[in-house]
Design an enzyme around this catalytic site. Structure first.
Site, PDB file in Angstrom:
ATOM      1  N   ARG A   1      -9.015   3.836  11.223  1.00 45.42           N
ATOM      2  CA  ARG A   1      -7.738   3.890  11.327  1.00 45.42           C
ATOM      3  C   ARG A   1      -6.949   4.956  12.115  1.00 45.42           C
ATOM      4  O   ARG A   1      -6.150   4.548  12.721  1.00 45.42           O
ATOM      5  CB  ARG A   1      -7.187   4.275   9.664  1.00 45.42           C
ATOM      6  CG  ARG A   1      -7.499   3.306   8.768  1.00 45.42           C
ATOM      7  CD  ARG A   1      -6.691   2.068   8.878  1.00 45.42           C
ATOM      8  NE  ARG A   1      -7.162   1.139   7.871  1.00 45.42           N
ATOM      9  CZ  ARG A   1      -6.555   1.104   6.698  1.00 45.42           C
ATOM     10  NH1 ARG A   1      -5.668   2.207   6.118  1.00 45.42           N
ATOM     11  NH2 ARG A   1      -7.053   0.018   5.633  1.00 45.42           N
TER      12      ARG A   1
ATOM     13  N   ASP B   1       0.649  -1.338  -0.116  1.00 50.14           N
ATOM     14  CA  ASP B   1      -0.205  -0.147   0.084  1.00 50.14           C
ATOM     15  C   ASP B   1       0.888   1.403  -0.011  1.00 50.14           C
ATOM     16  O   ASP B   1       0.307   2.259   0.164  1.00 50.14           O
ATOM     17  CB  ASP B   1      -1.008  -0.050   1.014  1.00 50.14           C
ATOM     18  CG  ASP B   1      -2.087  -0.977   1.040  1.00 50.14           C
ATOM     19  OD1 ASP B   1      -2.992  -0.699   0.034  1.00 50.14           O
ATOM     20  OD2 ASP B   1      -2.449  -1.804   1.960  1.00 50.14           O
TER      21      ASP B   1
ATOM     22  N   HIS C   1     -11.718   6.818   4.998  1.00 50.11           N
ATOM     23  CA  HIS C   1     -11.114   7.911   5.664  1.00 50.11           C
ATOM     24  C   HIS C   1     -11.885   9.078   5.659  1.00 50.11           C
ATOM     25  O   HIS C   1     -13.062   9.095   4.919  1.00 50.11           O
ATOM     26  CB  HIS C   1      -9.763   8.268   5.061  1.00 50.11           C
ATOM     27  CG  HIS C   1      -8.622   7.369   5.234  1.00 50.11           C
ATOM     28  ND1 HIS C   1      -7.985   6.761   4.105  1.00 50.11           N
ATOM     29  CD2 HIS C   1      -8.194   6.866   6.473  1.00 50.11           C
ATOM     30  CE1 HIS C   1      -7.150   6.060   4.697  1.00 50.11           C
ATOM     31  NE2 HIS C   1      -7.180   6.007   6.171  1.00 50.11           N
TER      32      HIS C   1
ATOM     33  N   GLU D   1      -0.025   9.544   1.482  1.00 51.72           N
ATOM     34  CA  GLU D   1      -0.756  10.765   2.291  1.00 51.72           C
ATOM     35  C   GLU D   1      -1.009   9.986   3.712  1.00 51.72           C
ATOM     36  O   GLU D   1      -0.950  10.931   4.562  1.00 51.72           O
ATOM     37  CB  GLU D   1      -1.931  10.957   1.783  1.00 51.72           C
ATOM     38  CG  GLU D   1      -2.960  11.954   2.470  1.00 51.72           C
ATOM     39  CD  GLU D   1      -4.300  12.273   1.786  1.00 51.72           C
ATOM     40  OE1 GLU D   1      -5.131  11.361   1.605  1.00 51.72           O
ATOM     41  OE2 GLU D   1      -4.340  13.538   1.544  1.00 51.72           O
ATOM     42  N   ASP D   2      -1.171   8.861   3.863  1.00 50.56           N
ATOM     43  CA  ASP D   2      -1.484   8.368   5.221  1.00 50.56           C
ATOM     44  C   ASP D   2      -0.415   8.465   6.160  1.00 50.56           C
ATOM     45  O   ASP D   2      -0.531   8.176   7.169  1.00 50.56           O
ATOM     46  CB  ASP D   2      -1.973   6.865   4.880  1.00 50.56           C
ATOM     47  CG  ASP D   2      -3.310   6.796   4.245  1.00 50.56           C
ATOM     48  OD1 ASP D   2      -4.155   7.854   4.465  1.00 50.56           O
ATOM     49  OD2 ASP D   2      -3.567   6.111   3.375  1.00 50.56           O
TER      50      ASP D   2
ATOM     51  N   ARG E   1       0.688  -1.603   7.474  1.00 50.89           N
ATOM     52  CA  ARG E   1       1.100  -0.374   6.916  1.00 50.89           C
ATOM     53  C   ARG E   1       2.070   0.306   7.839  1.00 50.89           C
ATOM     54  O   ARG E   1       2.631   1.204   7.612  1.00 50.89           O
ATOM     55  CB  ARG E   1      -0.075   0.547   6.659  1.00 50.89           C
ATOM     56  CG  ARG E   1      -1.057  -0.138   5.407  1.00 50.89           C
ATOM     57  CD  ARG E   1      -1.848   1.144   4.749  1.00 50.89           C
ATOM     58  NE  ARG E   1      -0.861   1.939   4.132  1.00 50.89           N
ATOM     59  CZ  ARG E   1      -1.417   2.985   3.441  1.00 50.89           C
ATOM     60  NH1 ARG E   1      -2.459   3.337   3.722  1.00 50.89           N
ATOM     61  NH2 ARG E   1      -0.686   3.963   3.046  1.00 50.89           N
TER      62      ARG E   1
ATOM     63  N   CYS F   1      -4.796  10.416  -2.016  1.00 47.03           N
ATOM     64  CA  CYS F   1      -3.981   9.529  -1.187  1.00 47.03           C
ATOM     65  C   CYS F   1      -2.540   9.367  -1.545  1.00 47.03           C
ATOM     66  O   CYS F   1      -1.731   8.905  -1.078  1.00 47.03           O
ATOM     67  CB  CYS F   1      -4.526   8.062  -1.134  1.00 47.03           C
ATOM     68  SG  CYS F   1      -6.245   8.100  -0.865  1.00 47.03           S
TER      69      CYS F   1
HETATM   70  C1  CIR Z   1      -5.504   1.024   2.808  1.00 50.81           C
HETATM   71  O1  CIR Z   1      -6.476   0.406   2.785  1.00 50.81           O
HETATM   72  O2  CIR Z   1      -4.807   1.550   3.678  1.00 50.81           O
HETATM   73  C2  CIR Z   1      -4.992   1.396   1.247  1.00 50.81           C
HETATM   74  N1  CIR Z   1      -5.503   0.145   0.544  1.00 50.81           N
HETATM   75  C3  CIR Z   1      -5.734   2.343   0.609  1.00 50.81           C
HETATM   76  C4  CIR Z   1      -5.558   3.794   1.540  1.00 50.81           C
HETATM   77  C5  CIR Z   1      -6.172   5.076   0.930  1.00 50.81           C
HETATM   78  N2  CIR Z   1      -5.540   6.126   1.491  1.00 50.81           N
HETATM   79  C6  CIR Z   1      -6.348   7.478   1.812  1.00 50.81           C
HETATM   80  O3  CIR Z   1      -7.466   7.307   1.482  1.00 50.81           O
HETATM   81  N3  CIR Z   1      -5.783   8.587   2.205  1.00 50.81           N
END
Ligand code: CIR
Length: 252
Positions: A130, A60, A160, A65-66, A85, A247
């Site tokens: 999360r 991932d 999110h 961004e996360d 992650r 993201c």
């Molecule tokens: C996740 O589930 O963490 C990733 N597959 C997708 C993350 C998407 N990120 C976001 O919306 N900021």
């Protein structure tokens, strides 16, 4: 105005990341093509782009961004909410360290950057599957220390907070129609996104250009009528992994 962006190229195992979308698996080559197009648009917005290589341990990792929340004067390195992650943020910290003072979310706090929405000097913190209350508390302490305000908002029926709402500047939000009545957002001008076009609520304003996922005609029409310079991007493969436009980059 943003001057820099960080992105991370999808790896061959991108399709083994986390997803709740009941769609087919992304195709690697289509994913790469869509990512390249995304990077080009970011560059055309005038940003210096740092393209990091994939990390096979983190399928991932393109969803950078996360891993961080960036403001004018500091960066908060997050502690991602899904265990698979945790660790992605280390590389991002290394890249951001020369640019900003670093703050960090500590265990047992968890935060995904996708839950943090900034409008002016205020941060909306989504409490989601999360981002937990301890993470939100730590964020709040850091934001207050630097003179920012914040509030929390429960994230329901989506991954999110920013899956459902984006700030376009000039006091304008684009958001899922269900969120329009939320009292949190009552002082904003709102562009509602129809339920069937919900994915388009994650749009991205970069230096006066508005990036919009392709395939959402009602939303596109509304934005064009309001005079937004809309650039559409194919996002099908990232959508399959629950990811949207914001993201895929960190802008600062
Ligand atoms: C996740 O589930 O963490 C990733 N597959 C997708 C993350 C998407 N990120 C976001 O919306 N900021």
């Amino acid at each position: 105005m943003f001057t820099n962006a960080i992105v991370r190229t999808p790896g061959k195992n991108f399709n083994q990341g986390i997803t709740t979308a009941k769609l087919e698996k992304p195709d690697y080559f289509t994913t790469l093509r869509q990512h390249e197009a995304y990077c080009k648009v970011i560059e055309n917005c005038g940003l210096n782009i740092t393209i990091l290589p994939p990390d096979p341990d983190y399928p991932d990792c393109p969803f950078v961004e996360d891993t961080a929340v960036i403001t004018k004067n500091f960066v908060i390195i997050t502690r991602p909410g899904d265990k698979k992650r945790q660790g992605e943020e280390e590389k991002i910290e290394e890249v951001l360290r020369p640019f900003r003072k670093i703050e960090k979310i500590k265990s047992p706090g968890t935060v995904d950057g996708g839950d943090i929405l900034q409008a002016y000097n205020h941060f909306f913190i989504g409490l989601s599957c999360r981002t937990n209350t301890e993470g939100a508390k730590q964020l709040g302490i850091i934001f207050s220390r630097y003179g920012y305000t914040f509030s929390t908002i429960s994230v329901i029926n989506m991954l999110h907070l920013k899956s459902g709402v984006s700030y376009l500047g000039k006091n304008i939000l684009i958001l899922h129609e269900d969120l329009c009545s939320s009292k949190e957002f009552k002082s904003f001008i709102k562009i509602p996104v129809l339920k069937k076009e919900g994915y388009a609520a994650n749009s991205l304003m970069i230096n006066n250009r508005l990036l919009l996922p392709e395939g959402f005609p009602d939303t596109r029409k509304k934005l064009k009528e309001l005079g937004f310079p809309v650039y559409e991007l194919e996002m099908s493969e990232f959508r399959k992994m629950d990811g949207g436009l914001s993201c895929l980059s960190l802008r600062f």
